[in-house]
Design a protein around this motif. Sequence first.
Motif: not given
Length: 62
Positions: A51, A53-54, A57-58
């Motif tokens: 993932n 995108k995640l 983000e993290q």
Amino acid sequence: MNYKEKLKLGLCLPEDIEEEIDTWHTDYEGDLSLIEYLGLTFDEYALYVENEKLYYEQLSVK
């Protein structure tokens, strides 16, 4: 200096991981695995693969 170290110092962007992976595939002649070359843990790399995108983000939360 690996990708993760550069990232922590603000010397690269999270998206630069793709260029680092390309460099490992085309130019790196050492003995490190890709994950070691990037300086990531297995879980960090797995998150990027599963993932993207995640993963980004993290990184922005840290």
